[in-house]
Design a protein around this motif. Structure first.
Motif, PDB file in Angstrom:
ATOM      1  N   ALA A   1       0.837  -1.204   0.000  1.00 11.59           N
ATOM      2  CA  ALA A   1       0.000   0.000   0.000  1.00 11.59           C
ATOM      3  C   ALA A   1       0.869   1.251   0.000  1.00 11.59           C
ATOM      4  O   ALA A   1       0.550   2.256  -0.663  1.00 11.59           O
ATOM      5  N   ARG A   2       1.987   1.212   0.738  1.00 17.76           N
ATOM      6  CA  ARG A   2       2.900   2.375   0.791  1.00 17.76           C
ATOM      7  C   ARG A   2       3.492   2.649  -0.596  1.00 17.76           C
ATOM      8  O   ARG A   2       3.620   3.787  -1.021  1.00 17.76           O
TER       9      ARG A   2
ATOM     10  N   ASN B   1       2.123   1.947  -3.390  1.00 19.52           N
ATOM     11  CA  ASN B   1       1.071   2.403  -4.300  1.00 19.52           C
ATOM     12  C   ASN B   1       0.491   3.755  -3.881  1.00 19.52           C
ATOM     13  O   ASN B   1      -0.508   4.200  -4.440  1.00 19.52           O
ATOM     14  N   GLY B   2       1.091   4.392  -2.851  1.00 22.90           N
ATOM     15  CA  GLY B   2       0.607   5.689  -2.412  1.00 22.90           C
ATOM     16  C   GLY B   2      -0.696   5.621  -1.651  1.00 22.90           C
ATOM     17  O   GLY B   2      -1.453   6.601  -1.615  1.00 22.90           O
ATOM     18  N   ARG B   3      -0.998   4.458  -1.034  1.00 22.38           N
ATOM     19  CA  ARG B   3      -2.253   4.289  -0.295  1.00 22.38           C
ATOM     20  C   ARG B   3      -1.980   3.948   1.176  1.00 22.38           C
ATOM     21  O   ARG B   3      -2.740   3.216   1.822  1.00 22.38           O
ATOM     22  N   GLU B   4      -0.897   4.509   1.707  1.00 22.76           N
ATOM     23  CA  GLU B   4      -0.527   4.191   3.091  1.00 22.76           C
ATOM     24  C   GLU B   4      -1.596   4.686   4.063  1.00 22.76           C
ATOM     25  O   GLU B   4      -1.952   3.981   5.014  1.00 22.76           O
ATOM     26  N   TYR B   5      -2.111   5.897   3.823  1.00 21.58           N
ATOM     27  CA  TYR B   5      -3.123   6.438   4.727  1.00 21.58           C
ATOM     28  C   TYR B   5      -4.363   5.533   4.765  1.00 21.58           C
ATOM     29  O   TYR B   5      -4.881   5.215   5.838  1.00 21.58           O
ATOM     30  N   GLU B   6      -4.825   5.141   3.582  1.00 23.46           N
ATOM     31  CA  GLU B   6      -6.022   4.298   3.516  1.00 23.46           C
ATOM     32  C   GLU B   6      -5.801   2.972   4.240  1.00 23.46           C
ATOM     33  O   GLU B   6      -6.701   2.452   4.928  1.00 23.46           O
ATOM     34  N   GLN B   7      -4.586   2.393   4.121  1.00 26.08           N
ATOM     35  CA  GLN B   7      -4.296   1.125   4.783  1.00 26.08           C
ATOM     36  C   GLN B   7      -4.243   1.303   6.306  1.00 26.08           C
ATOM     37  O   GLN B   7      -4.749   0.467   7.053  1.00 26.08           O
TER      38      GLN B   7
ATOM     39  N   CYS C   1      -2.306   7.658  11.263  1.00 27.18           N
ATOM     40  CA  CYS C   1      -3.058   8.321  10.193  1.00 27.18           C
ATOM     41  C   CYS C   1      -2.834   9.842  10.262  1.00 27.18           C
ATOM     42  O   CYS C   1      -2.658  10.519   9.228  1.00 27.18           O
TER      43      CYS C   1
ATOM     44  N   GLN D   1      -7.899  14.498   5.346  1.00 30.93           N
ATOM     45  CA  GLN D   1      -7.376  13.327   6.045  1.00 30.93           C
ATOM     46  C   GLN D   1      -6.977  13.671   7.477  1.00 30.93           C
ATOM     47  O   GLN D   1      -7.101  12.843   8.386  1.00 30.93           O
TER      48      GLN D   1
END
Length: 537
Positions: free
Chosen positions: A59-60, A62-68, A91, A103
């Motif tokens: 996820a990190r 893919n730039g989706r660390e916050y969502e994970q 978060c 966020q």
């Protein structure tokens, strides 16, 4: 009329109470079965968390660390305070680093949720105060109002003292009203807000109707179902229907268990109601399970609440167990005393019984002999009655037959006398022809058949039952017998000597024996049993 109406109303109330109690027991049994599968639900939850952790690096990248991170917070927020607070803070750090205002607000709401759930209310208030609500909209604004609503409600529950309680409840209600304004009408959130507001306005029946809408719309959302059924349970408590309240607390606890929720209240409140009904074992199980969940999650307010009731339940449970133990000791002592008394009585009675047994055996032996003699006597009496019946029938028949025979003989004598006087010697042989004798014999057989069938009307049917269908013989009519039947009819009358049977039927002894052997061989029973079965007809 009024008495009958009152009776019907009482009967209806009793029936409703019985149905409600049965429904409560059903839900409690379902809850027990659900709690037995606790490890299964926990394993599913832990596997889901582990899967999210393993995919963090991906996820990190893919730039989706916050969502994970937020997904992990969602898994922990009702499961473990420390982990939920950790991922909510992560978060916030990630959002702050990226400068994403939405966020950041979402992360602050998440942290506030964790703090409120753990009973850290002052810090939660300070954190929510840093959010500028005028710049929020949509889900973020709704979440902000919801956290403030929960914060002031929790502060009221914690203080429980006027005038602060009323003040804090008013603040909570204001945020509840604001939240209702920003959610879609007739949505799950809208009906939940409506029901909560109706609860606070003491409109409990209307609140129950609103919560029914929530249950219809929330589908498989176990967290929403758990919260809603808990609210419905409180409504029934205020309506003085504790059976219904227990049913809905049980449903809420089942949803919490299946969702692996540790930030719970339903199981704790259910234990209080069950304790009031005297089911100490079940109440103890539920309150200990609730305490275990609360300790696992780390909720301060819940620990204070549960510690109020736990000692009381355990004390009463201990008293109940102590009473059961004392009763068991007393019952054991009585049982031992009774056993000793029984053994002494047995020894004494056993000595007496030996003599009684001997006397009883002698009496039984004599009774058996007497019974055997009675059976023999009954058989003899039956045979005598049957013989007497046969004798009476045949005596009557013989008088009629003899009279008839004498009349015929008289006619023959007169005819012979006339022919001798008239010297008609050639006609004498004609008068004494054999056919007349045969006719007389046939008349005798016909008379015998009629008399016998009058005495034994079912003889032909019973006789044929001794043969297969193809070997059965039917007489010419229902008042006659066949030649072979006539042999065994004589045997049924007690005439077993073949010479006498042969003389009566004008057969040779050989012919009679041949008939008997052939008939027995044709029957479907053993030859040795055939005549005995004939005698039983």
């Amino acid at each position: 009329m009024n008495v009958r109406l009152s009776y019907l109303i009482l009967l209806l109330l009793f029936t409703c109470q019985s149905v409600s109690a049965a429904d409560t027991k059903t839900w409690l049994d379902k809850l027990d079965k659900s709690l037995d599968r606790r490890e299964h639900f926990n394993r599913i939850h832990v596997d889901r968390i582990e899967h999210l952790r393993q995919n963090m690096d991906k996820a990190r990248q893919n730039g989706r660390e916050y969502e994970q991170l937020y997904a992990l917070f969602n898994e922990y927020k009702a499961y473990c305070y420390d982990s939920a607070r950790y991922y909510a803070s992560a978060c916030l750090e990630n959002a702050t680093a990226s400068g994403n205002e939405q966020q950041i607000v979402k992360a602050k709401n998440a942290i506030a949720f964790s703090l409120i759930s753990a009973g850290i209310l002052s810090e939660a208030h300070d954190l929510l105060s840093t959010i500028n609500s005028t710049r929020l909209e949509g889900a973020l604004l709704k979440d902000y109002y919801e956290q403030n609503c929960n914060l002031w409600r929790s502060m009221a529950d914690y203080v429980r003292e006027e005038p602060y309680y009323t003040k804090y409840i008013s603040q909570s209600n204001a945020y509840l009203d604001s939240m209702k304004q920003v959610v879609p009408e007739n949505s799950v959130e809208w009906w939940a807000c409506t029901g909560s507001h109706q609860m606070r306005d003491h409109q409990y029946h209307e609140a129950l109707a609103s919560f029914e809408h929530v249950l219809q719309l929330c589908d498989s959302d176990l967290h929403q179902r758990a919260k809603t059924t808990a609210e419905m349970a409180w409504a029934y408590i205020y309506l003085d229907d504790e059976d219904k309240a227990m049913s809905f607390f049980a449903q809420s606890a089942i949803a919490d268990n299946e969702a692996d929720t540790r930030e719970i209240t339903a199981l704790y409140h259910l234990s209080r109601l069950i304790y009031k009904q005297g089911d100490y074992d079940r109440a103890s199980r539920y309150v200990h399970q609730a305490l275990e969940d609360i300790n696992f999650y780390g909720t301060r307010l819940r620990k204070v609440e549960i510690n109020d009731i736990l000692p009381i339940i355990e004390q009463d449970r201990y008293v109940a167990l102590e009473s059961q133990r004392n009763w068991l000791f007393a019952a054991t002592g009585m049982a031992v005393a009774m056993l000793l008394g029984i053994l002494a009585s047995y020894w004494f009675i056993h000595k007496k019984n030996r003599k009684l047994t001997e006397a009883r055996e002698t009496i039984h032996q004599q009774l058996d002999e007497l019974q055997a003699k009675n059976e023999q006597l009954s058989s003899v009496i039956h045979q005598l009655k049957e013989a007497n019946k046969i004798k009476n029938e045949y005596i009557g028949r013989s008088f009629y037959t003899n009279a008839e025979f004498i009349a015929k003989l008289e006619k023959v004598y007169l005819a012979l006398d006339r022919k001798i006087v008239a010297c008609q010697y050639d006609d004498l042989r004609t008068t004494l022809k054999q056919s007349a004798l045969n006719a007389e014999r046939e008349n005798m057989f016909e008379s015998f058949d009629q008399t016998f069938l009058k005495l034994f009307p079912h003889f032909v049917k019973k006789y044929n039952e001794l043969f297969e269908e193809k070997d059965r013989k039917e007489p010419a009519d229902d008042q006659s017998l066949t030649s072979e039947m006539r042999i065994f009819a004589l045997i049924r009358l007690g005439i077993t000597d073949s010479d006498r049977i042969a003389n009566f039927l004008d057969y040779s002894v050989h012919t009679v024996n041949t008939y008997k052997t052939r008939i027995k061989n044709r029957s479907k029973v053993d030859n040795d049993q055939f005549e005995q079965l004939i005698m039983e007809i």
